[in-house]
Scaffold this motif. Structure first.
Motif, PDB file in Angstrom:
ATOM      1  N   SER A   8      38.662  82.740  54.596  1.00 59.41           N
ATOM      2  CA  SER A   8      38.696  81.200  55.086  1.00 59.41           C
ATOM      3  C   SER A   8      38.570  80.219  54.136  1.00 59.41           C
ATOM      4  O   SER A   8      37.894  80.479  53.115  1.00 59.41           O
ATOM      5  CB  SER A   8      37.689  81.251  56.088  1.00 59.41           C
ATOM      6  OG  SER A   8      37.450  80.106  56.434  1.00 59.41           O
ATOM      7  N   LEU A   9      39.091  79.291  54.265  1.00 53.34           N
ATOM      8  CA  LEU A   9      38.944  78.038  53.272  1.00 53.34           C
ATOM      9  C   LEU A   9      39.209  78.391  52.104  1.00 53.34           C
ATOM     10  O   LEU A   9      38.697  77.885  50.952  1.00 53.34           O
ATOM     11  CB  LEU A   9      37.544  77.462  53.668  1.00 53.34           C
ATOM     12  CG  LEU A   9      37.401  76.253  54.679  1.00 53.34           C
ATOM     13  CD1 LEU A   9      35.903  75.895  54.535  1.00 53.34           C
ATOM     14  CD2 LEU A   9      38.394  75.059  54.238  1.00 53.34           C
ATOM     15  N   GLY A  10      40.288  79.147  51.694  1.00 53.08           N
ATOM     16  CA  GLY A  10      40.663  79.492  50.361  1.00 53.08           C
ATOM     17  C   GLY A  10      39.903  80.413  49.583  1.00 53.08           C
ATOM     18  O   GLY A  10      39.897  80.482  48.384  1.00 53.08           O
ATOM     19  N   HIS A  35      49.211  77.582  43.137  1.00 57.98           N
ATOM     20  CA  HIS A  35      47.855  77.070  42.994  1.00 57.98           C
ATOM     21  C   HIS A  35      47.132  77.524  41.900  1.00 57.98           C
ATOM     22  O   HIS A  35      45.766  77.876  41.865  1.00 57.98           O
ATOM     23  CB  HIS A  35      47.169  77.661  44.494  1.00 57.98           C
ATOM     24  CG  HIS A  35      47.781  77.317  45.718  1.00 57.98           C
ATOM     25  ND1 HIS A  35      47.598  76.074  46.488  1.00 57.98           N
ATOM     26  CD2 HIS A  35      48.715  77.891  46.433  1.00 57.98           C
ATOM     27  CE1 HIS A  35      48.563  76.167  47.319  1.00 57.98           C
ATOM     28  NE2 HIS A  35      49.037  77.054  47.401  1.00 57.98           N
ATOM     29  N   LEU A  67      43.650  76.731  40.836  1.00 55.21           N
ATOM     30  CA  LEU A  67      42.311  77.075  41.417  1.00 55.21           C
ATOM     31  C   LEU A  67      41.922  78.398  40.473  1.00 55.21           C
ATOM     32  O   LEU A  67      40.746  78.885  40.816  1.00 55.21           O
ATOM     33  CB  LEU A  67      42.789  77.621  42.666  1.00 55.21           C
ATOM     34  CG  LEU A  67      42.943  76.450  43.378  1.00 55.21           C
ATOM     35  CD1 LEU A  67      43.232  76.696  45.039  1.00 55.21           C
ATOM     36  CD2 LEU A  67      41.718  75.304  43.740  1.00 55.21           C
ATOM     37  N   ILE A  81      47.979  85.808  51.683  1.00 58.47           N
ATOM     38  CA  ILE A  81      48.968  84.693  51.305  1.00 58.47           C
ATOM     39  C   ILE A  81      50.516  85.189  51.704  1.00 58.47           C
ATOM     40  O   ILE A  81      51.306  84.523  52.290  1.00 58.47           O
ATOM     41  CB  ILE A  81      49.102  84.268  49.878  1.00 58.47           C
ATOM     42  CG1 ILE A  81      47.679  83.464  49.658  1.00 58.47           C
ATOM     43  CG2 ILE A  81      49.916  83.076  49.777  1.00 58.47           C
ATOM     44  CD1 ILE A  81      47.428  83.059  48.305  1.00 58.47           C
ATOM     45  N   TRP A 136      43.972  78.671  53.735  1.00 60.48           N
ATOM     46  CA  TRP A 136      43.458  77.430  52.933  1.00 60.48           C
ATOM     47  C   TRP A 136      42.653  76.794  54.323  1.00 60.48           C
ATOM     48  O   TRP A 136      42.189  75.749  54.033  1.00 60.48           O
ATOM     49  CB  TRP A 136      44.546  76.645  52.374  1.00 60.48           C
ATOM     50  CG  TRP A 136      45.290  77.315  51.490  1.00 60.48           C
ATOM     51  CD1 TRP A 136      46.687  77.646  51.631  1.00 60.48           C
ATOM     52  CD2 TRP A 136      45.167  77.932  49.960  1.00 60.48           C
ATOM     53  NE1 TRP A 136      47.127  78.395  50.338  1.00 60.48           N
ATOM     54  CE2 TRP A 136      45.893  78.336  49.611  1.00 60.48           C
ATOM     55  CE3 TRP A 136      43.687  77.749  49.462  1.00 60.48           C
ATOM     56  CZ2 TRP A 136      45.920  78.997  48.173  1.00 60.48           C
ATOM     57  CZ3 TRP A 136      43.813  78.476  48.108  1.00 60.48           C
ATOM     58  CH2 TRP A 136      44.897  79.031  47.580  1.00 60.48           C
ATOM     59  N   GLU A 137      42.805  77.247  55.501  1.00 57.58           N
ATOM     60  CA  GLU A 137      42.277  76.429  56.491  1.00 57.58           C
ATOM     61  C   GLU A 137      40.768  76.889  56.704  1.00 57.58           C
ATOM     62  O   GLU A 137      40.609  78.117  56.601  1.00 57.58           O
ATOM     63  CB  GLU A 137      43.324  76.669  57.780  1.00 57.58           C
ATOM     64  CG  GLU A 137      44.401  75.654  57.436  1.00 57.58           C
ATOM     65  CD  GLU A 137      45.450  76.095  58.662  1.00 57.58           C
ATOM     66  OE1 GLU A 137      45.244  76.219  59.467  1.00 57.58           O
ATOM     67  OE2 GLU A 137      46.892  75.960  58.199  1.00 57.58           O
ATOM     68  N   ALA A 189      50.683  82.316  44.890  1.00 56.40           N
ATOM     69  CA  ALA A 189      49.578  81.883  44.118  1.00 56.40           C
ATOM     70  C   ALA A 189      49.786  81.208  43.050  1.00 56.40           C
ATOM     71  O   ALA A 189      48.912  80.363  42.517  1.00 56.40           O
ATOM     72  CB  ALA A 189      48.603  82.960  44.148  1.00 56.40           C
TER      73      ALA A 189
END
Ligand SMILES: Nc1ncnc2c1ncn2[C@@H]1O[C@H](COP(=O)(O)OP(=O)(O)OP(=O)(O)O)[C@@H](O)[C@H]1O
Length: 337
Positions: A170-172, A328, A331, A142, A149-150, A325
């Motif tokens: 990948s993807l968070g 978020h 999460l 990050i 997140w992609e 972070a």
């Protein structure tokens, strides 16, 4: 919802350095993870830079210690006291607190549940309203502005003082990762061992780190360089100065460098092909102070046939990512115990 505000903090609680990121402000504190204590009363004499200058130079009644080892807490009480001091430092400019801060702390990805619990408890004891943890390589990614997140693969190699963290993200989430308890400290130890063996000279930790930073290289250096170093002659017991070359130091560092490179390679071997293709395009991103070792990018690139890029501000990436972070934090909710 947690109502994260400007008082909340991200802490990179590192083996070598502790950095504090304040929301909306960026990195507000950067100090060595060192505490000097009275040996009998355990009272704090100094923290951070002041304490670091005391390493190897304290009288019998004071001890300068690093409470973190290999990326985890080695001395619980001292770590909590150090964090308390830093949290106070980082927040003092904001006047009286309406409420205590939420604190996100990064931890090595290979940490045990007991070790993670100790970090959270120490953070709460240090004055946090609540403590959350984030895995170090995820925070590093990050902080290095990778598209975590992609649905695309990113690879980060964070070489700190106590641990090297290698992860594919990948993807968070972390798809695969390895945490090696070999990093900058072992490079310093390798220099101490080499000089002891070759010259019967005992040097201190600060000297070996200075040698690494000044003339250290992950591969044979292109230029002829040398430096004078001082230590204690083990045969006579007296102080002595010798000249050491960059070429010798690169030899001393070789095995440790290759332990790091092997971890990068074995992580790549476990990477699903689609993600490996993404990494081939974007390159492997190096973070942490170890990314500053000369030629480390070149050696990893040669050994993996992948492009390797050193992140901007490698020493700050984990702290920046830990702080970011906080946006978020929902999460990480499940991680609150
Ligand atoms: N210019 C440099 N060349 C080589 N190594 C360096 C350089 N600058 C810093 N380092 C090393 O980087 C390490 C510290 O990096 P960093 O602050 O990222 O680690 P940390 O977060 O405290 O540790 P960890 O992540 O293992 O808990 C130390 O071993 C230090 O010697």
């Amino acid at each position: 919802m947690f109502g994260i505000g400007t008082k909340d903090l991200g802490i990179d609680l590192g083996t070598a350095n502790t950095l504090v990121y304040a929301k909306g402000k960026g990195v507000v504190l950067r100090e060595p993870s060192v505490v000097a204590l009275q040996t009998d009363t355990k009272q704090i004499v100094a923290v951070g830079n002041d304490a670091r200058n005391m390493i190897g130079r304290t009288p019998g009644n004071i001890v300068a210690t690093r409470p973190m080892k290999d990326g985890v807490i080695a001395d619980y009480e001292t770590t909590a006291t150090m964090m308390k001091y830093y949290i106070k430092q980082a927040t003092k400019s904001k006047g009286l607190f309406a409420r205590k801060p939420y604190v996100m702390v990064c931890v090595p990805s290979g940490i045990t549940a007991v070790e993670e619990r100790a970090v959270k408890d120490a953070t709460r004891q240090a004055g946090a309203r609540d403590a959350f943890t984030i895995e170090e390589p995820f925070a590093a990614a990050i902080g290095a502005n990778l598209p975590v997140w992609e649905p695309t693969g990113s690879m980060v190699v964070d070489i700190g003082g106590g641990t090297t963290e290698v992860a594919i993200i990948s993807l968070g989430g972390i798809v695969t990762s390895q945490s090696l308890r070999i990093a900058g400290d072992e490079l310093d130890d390798a220099i101490v061992a080499y000089i002891r063996k070759q010259y019967n000279l005992l040097i201190g930790d600060r000297t070996s780190e200075a040698i690494k930073m000044e003339i250290g290289s992950a591969s044979e250096p292109e230029e002829k360089e040398s430096m004078d170093i001082r230590g204690r002659d083990l045969l006579t017991g007296l102080p002595k100065t010798i000249e050491i070359t960059a070429e010798e130091i690169s030899k001393a560092l070789k095995d440790t460098v290759f332990a790091i490179v092997d971890t990068v390679k074995s992580t790549l071997e476990k990477t699903p092909p689609e993600l490996a293709a993404d990494i081939m395009d974007r390159g492997i991103i190096l973070t942490g102070g170890g990314a500053l070792l000369r030629n480390i990018d070149k050696v990893i690139s040669d050994e993996t046939n992948m492009p390797v890029i050193i992140a901007e501000d490698p020493l700050d990436c984990v702290a920046i990512g830990t702080g970011k972070a906080l946006d978020h934090i929902h999460l990480f909710k499940n991680k609150v115990k």
